[in-house]
Scaffold this motif. Structure first.
Motif, mmCIF file in Angstrom:
data_model
loop_
_atom_site.group_PDB
_atom_site.id
_atom_site.type_symbol
_atom_site.label_atom_id
_atom_site.label_comp_id
_atom_site.label_asym_id
_atom_site.label_seq_id
_atom_site.Cartn_x
_atom_site.Cartn_y
_atom_site.Cartn_z
ATOM 1 N N HIS A 221 25.733 16.659 42.323
ATOM 2 C CA HIS A 221 24.563 16.516 43.293
ATOM 3 C C HIS A 221 24.704 15.413 43.956
ATOM 4 N N THR A 222 25.093 14.307 43.432
ATOM 5 C CA THR A 222 25.447 12.941 43.883
ATOM 6 C C THR A 222 26.629 13.236 44.821
ATOM 7 N N VAL A 223 27.368 13.680 44.783
ATOM 8 C CA VAL A 223 28.439 13.932 45.742
ATOM 9 C C VAL A 223 27.972 14.733 46.810
ATOM 10 N N ALA A 224 27.397 15.746 46.604
ATOM 11 C CA ALA A 224 26.584 16.618 47.501
ATOM 12 C C ALA A 224 25.908 15.804 48.490
ATOM 13 N N ASN A 225 25.220 14.935 47.924
ATOM 14 C CA ASN A 225 24.264 14.188 48.803
ATOM 15 C C ASN A 225 25.038 12.978 49.621
ATOM 16 N N LEU A 226 26.013 12.558 49.097
ATOM 17 C CA LEU A 226 26.779 11.619 49.884
ATOM 18 C C LEU A 226 27.645 12.350 50.796
ATOM 19 N N GLN A 227 27.996 13.800 50.796
ATOM 20 C CA GLN A 227 28.662 14.429 51.930
ATOM 21 C C GLN A 227 27.390 14.782 52.876
ATOM 22 N N ALA A 228 26.053 14.823 52.212
ATOM 23 C CA ALA A 228 25.035 15.060 53.362
ATOM 24 C C ALA A 228 24.673 13.896 54.213
ATOM 25 N N LEU A 229 25.019 12.690 54.026
ATOM 26 C CA LEU A 229 25.061 11.635 54.700
ATOM 27 C C LEU A 229 26.148 11.765 55.960
ATOM 28 N N ALA A 230 27.234 12.183 55.746
ATOM 29 C CA ALA A 230 28.267 12.499 56.781
ATOM 30 C C ALA A 230 27.727 13.772 57.594
ATOM 31 N N PHE A 231 27.065 14.757 56.993
ATOM 32 C CA PHE A 231 26.376 15.701 57.874
ATOM 33 C C PHE A 231 25.477 15.074 58.590
ATOM 34 N N LEU A 232 24.378 14.201 58.476
ATOM 35 C CA LEU A 232 23.552 13.604 59.113
ATOM 36 C C LEU A 232 24.291 12.741 60.238
ATOM 37 N N ARG A 233 25.229 11.911 60.160
ATOM 38 C CA ARG A 233 25.887 11.486 60.944
ATOM 39 C C ARG A 233 26.698 12.266 62.201
ATOM 40 N N CYS B 20 36.840 5.780 52.944
ATOM 41 C CA CYS B 20 36.948 6.610 53.931
ATOM 42 C C CYS B 20 36.381 7.927 53.546
ATOM 43 N N LEU B 21 35.724 8.750 54.459
ATOM 44 C CA LEU B 21 35.089 9.879 54.315
ATOM 45 C C LEU B 21 35.623 10.916 55.038
ATOM 46 N N GLY B 22 36.548 11.852 54.700
ATOM 47 C CA GLY B 22 37.092 12.621 55.443
ATOM 48 C C GLY B 22 38.624 12.333 55.854
ATOM 49 N N LYS B 23 38.764 12.415 57.250
ATOM 50 C CA LYS B 23 40.115 12.061 58.018
ATOM 51 C C LYS B 23 40.234 10.644 57.931
ATOM 52 N N ASP B 24 41.376 10.117 58.066
ATOM 53 C CA ASP B 24 41.594 8.703 57.914
ATOM 54 C C ASP B 24 40.769 7.828 58.663
ATOM 55 N N ALA B 25 40.263 6.676 58.438
ATOM 56 C CA ALA B 25 39.430 6.054 59.248
ATOM 57 C C ALA B 25 40.374 4.749 59.535
ATOM 58 N N SER B 26 40.328 4.615 61.114
ATOM 59 C CA SER B 26 41.263 3.459 61.635
ATOM 60 C C SER B 26 40.314 2.644 62.426
ATOM 61 N N GLY B 27 41.120 1.449 62.608
ATOM 62 C CA GLY B 27 40.361 0.291 63.407
ATOM 63 C C GLY B 27 39.268 -0.086 62.316
ATOM 64 N N VAL B 28 39.638 -0.316 60.934
ATOM 65 C CA VAL B 28 38.623 -0.773 59.807
ATOM 66 C C VAL B 28 38.747 -2.372 60.043
ATOM 67 N N THR B 29 37.556 -3.074 60.228
ATOM 68 C CA THR B 29 37.543 -4.700 60.137
ATOM 69 C C THR B 29 36.564 -5.013 59.447
#
Length: 210
Positions: free
Chosen positions: A99-111, A148-157
């Protein structure tokens, strides 16, 4: 800005921010127990109530066999009501890591829905940023992890942290950003493409995101 404040069943120690008059409070299934302890009457009670063991008076009852978790039901309710910032208590560091993992995914859903969520546990807070910069004050202490959540995250500073990074790439198959540290400077985390999951110690509150 008014917030949707959701309470899940997992434990947390205290409210990170006071609940304001215009906020929407939602008890997701067993989260009603937290609100009772806090002496707060929720605006909405919903869930399938399989874990709570009874159905509270006035609750919206959903079937156990469904696609959404109870927290996701609460998120959808808040979105439908027009809220774009969500504080989610009792959604991590509980007995159910799934459920913790599901809620972390929910943060991506909200975004993805143009909203933002903060998942608040006993010791840590998490959020997701996308094409944004999160800024923590110079008084921040402890650990900050970036994934990174999902596809590669680029331009990370990463600036103002023990382990800096300039225009880098984070991938979902290697935890390069785990266990960074605040060092008494203003810290900035920027991502130009993709989503970053940020997790930090709760005493640092919420960052400014721009």
């Amino acid at each position: 800005m008014a917030r949707c404040v959701i309470f899940g069943a997992a434990e947390f120690d205290s409210l990170l921010l006071p609940i304001e008059q215009d906020d929407l409070t939602v008890a997701a299934d067993g989260g009603i127990a937290h609100l009772e302890k806090l002496g707060i009457v929720p605006d909405v009670i919903l869930g399938d109530f399989d874990s709570l063991g009874y159905v509270p008076q006035g609750a919206q009852v959903f079937p156990v066999e469904k696609d959404d978790t109870d927290v996701m039901l609460a998120i959808r309710h808040g979105l439908d009501a027009g809220f774009r910032e969500f504080l989610i208590y009792g959604g991590m560091e509980g007995k159910r890591p799934d459920h913790t993992v599901a809620n972390l995914q929910a943060l991506a859903f909200l975004r993805a829905e143009g909203a933002r969520g903060y998942l608040i546990g006993r010791t840590q807070v998490a959020t997701v940023i996308e094409k944004e910069t999160a800024v923590f004050g110079a008084d921040s202490r402890g650990i900050l992890s970036v994934f990174c959540l999902g596809k590669d995250a680029s331009g990370v500073t990463l600036q103002g942290l023990q382990y800096p990074l300039e225009d880098g790439v984070l991938t979902s198959d290697f935890p390069l950003g785990v266990s960074n540290h605040f060092v008494g400077k203003e810290a900035e985390i920027t991502v130009k493409n993709g989503k970053l999951l940020l997790m930090w110690d709760i005493q640092n509150g919420l960052p400014t995101i721009r």
